[in-house]
Design an enzyme around this catalytic site. Sequence first.
Site, PDB file in Angstrom:
ATOM      1  N   ASP A 106       0.820  -1.215   0.000  1.00  0.00           N
ATOM      2  CA  ASP A 106       0.000   0.000   0.000  1.00  0.00           C
ATOM      3  C   ASP A 106       0.852   1.262   0.000  1.00  0.00           C
ATOM      4  OD1 ASP A 106       0.888  -0.468   2.619  1.00  0.00           O
ATOM      5  OD2 ASP A 106      -1.047  -0.096   3.562  1.00  0.00           O
ATOM      6  N   ASP A 109       6.975   3.910   3.476  1.00  0.00           N
ATOM      7  CA  ASP A 109       7.162   5.048   4.356  1.00  0.00           C
ATOM      8  C   ASP A 109       8.641   5.070   4.734  1.00  0.00           C
ATOM      9  OD1 ASP A 109       5.945   7.085   6.071  1.00  0.00           O
ATOM     10  OD2 ASP A 109       6.196   5.712   7.739  1.00  0.00           O
ATOM     11  N   PHE A 159      -0.490  11.696   7.206  1.00  0.00           N
ATOM     12  CA  PHE A 159      -1.062  10.376   7.433  1.00  0.00           C
ATOM     13  C   PHE A 159      -2.336  10.221   6.603  1.00  0.00           C
ATOM     14  CE2 PHE A 159      -3.164   6.846   9.500  1.00  0.00           C
ATOM     15  CZ  PHE A 159      -2.100   5.962   9.600  1.00  0.00           C
ATOM     16  N   VAL A 160      -2.315   9.246   5.696  1.00  0.00           N
ATOM     17  CA  VAL A 160      -3.447   9.075   4.780  1.00  0.00           C
ATOM     18  C   VAL A 160      -4.190   7.761   5.030  1.00  0.00           C
ATOM     19  CG1 VAL A 160      -2.412  10.517   2.984  1.00  0.00           C
ATOM     20  CG2 VAL A 160      -1.970   8.051   2.986  1.00  0.00           C
TER      21      VAL A 160
HETATM   22  P1  IMP Z   1       7.441   1.414   6.617  1.00  0.00           P
HETATM   23  O1  IMP Z   1       8.084   0.170   7.127  1.00  0.00           O
HETATM   24  O2  IMP Z   1       7.739   2.599   7.501  1.00  0.00           O
HETATM   25  O3  IMP Z   1       7.732   1.703   5.176  1.00  0.00           O
HETATM   26  O4  IMP Z   1       5.893   1.201   6.873  1.00  0.00           O
HETATM   27  C1  IMP Z   1       4.981   0.939   5.923  1.00  0.00           C
HETATM   28  C2  IMP Z   1       3.685   0.567   6.585  1.00  0.00           C
HETATM   29  O5  IMP Z   1       3.281   1.586   7.527  1.00  0.00           O
HETATM   30  C3  IMP Z   1       2.589   0.494   5.558  1.00  0.00           C
HETATM   31  O6  IMP Z   1       2.461  -0.796   5.035  1.00  0.00           O
HETATM   32  C4  IMP Z   1       1.383   0.974   6.332  1.00  0.00           C
HETATM   33  O7  IMP Z   1       0.720  -0.117   6.949  1.00  0.00           O
HETATM   34  C5  IMP Z   1       1.918   1.893   7.400  1.00  0.00           C
HETATM   35  N1  IMP Z   1       1.764   3.323   7.015  1.00  0.00           N
HETATM   36  C6  IMP Z   1       2.754   4.201   6.772  1.00  0.00           C
HETATM   37  N2  IMP Z   1       2.268   5.424   6.458  1.00  0.00           N
HETATM   38  C7  IMP Z   1       0.925   5.306   6.492  1.00  0.00           C
HETATM   39  C8  IMP Z   1      -0.158   6.235   6.238  1.00  0.00           C
HETATM   40  O8  IMP Z   1       0.006   7.424   5.909  1.00  0.00           O
HETATM   41  N3  IMP Z   1      -1.414   5.729   6.373  1.00  0.00           N
HETATM   42  C9  IMP Z   1      -1.660   4.432   6.731  1.00  0.00           C
HETATM   43  N4  IMP Z   1      -0.687   3.542   6.964  1.00  0.00           N
HETATM   44  C10 IMP Z   1       0.598   3.974   6.863  1.00  0.00           C
HETATM   45 MG    MG Z   2      -1.391  -0.280   8.505  1.00  0.00          MG
END
Ligand code: IMP
Ligand code: MG
Length: 189
Positions: A106, A109, A159-160
């Site tokens: 999805d 981040d 945050f979306v």
């Molecule tokens: P990462 O390991 O920091 O890249 O985290 C990614 C995960 O964090 C995604 O698969 C989402 O579940 C969650 N996430 C990060 N940003 C958002 C957001 O803006 N909205 C909802 N979920 C988010």
């Molecule tokens: Mg999530």
Amino acid sequence: MIDVNGTIYQDLTKILVTREEIAAKVKELGELITEEYRGKAPVMVCILKGGAVFFTDLVRAIDLPLTMEFMAISSYGSATKTSGVVKVVKDLDNDIVGKDVIIVEDIVDSGVTLNYLKGMLSHRGAASIKIVTLLDKPARRRVKDLKVDFSCFNIPDEFVVGYGLDYDQAYRNLPDIGVLSPKVYEKKE
Ligand code: IMP
Ligand code: MG
């Protein structure tokens, strides 16, 4: 499908990506993957739960004999931030030795989740692994050398929710992607 006057839309400050914009990108990406993997049967790996809505639209835009796998991972942390510790909650049903794997996420981040996952799947002997994401927040990347092969939309550091993305498991069913009003999480955290 619910429209933007739906009750749950009241918790958004704005819509960032509309359902029409999403549909156009999904179509384009489907065509691109069809071209790139011609003659192959890629294994499409959906990362649950956030990737599910995007995934089901994307696979229907790809004209190839692909297979579908579902994987659930959890990264510990608060509802709006990841901690960097990743755990496999539901694993793939079939092995991926010699397969061309496409991971469908999805949002990227910090990149910690995907980096871990990509490492894990390449250890299992996949022939190739590519990463496809609906959203990318480049400003928040911590794993600088993580290669995201295709991102549909780059978004600012907000945050979306919607189109699969949640806050505390809610809002995944919004057909559009919007910025969640801080009022919603300030109440809870
Ligand atoms: P990462 O390991 O920091 O890249 O985290 C990614 C995960 O964090 C995604 O698969 C989402 O579940 C969650 N996430 C990060 N940003 C958002 C957001 O803006 N909205 C909802 N979920 C988010
Ligand atoms: Mg999530």
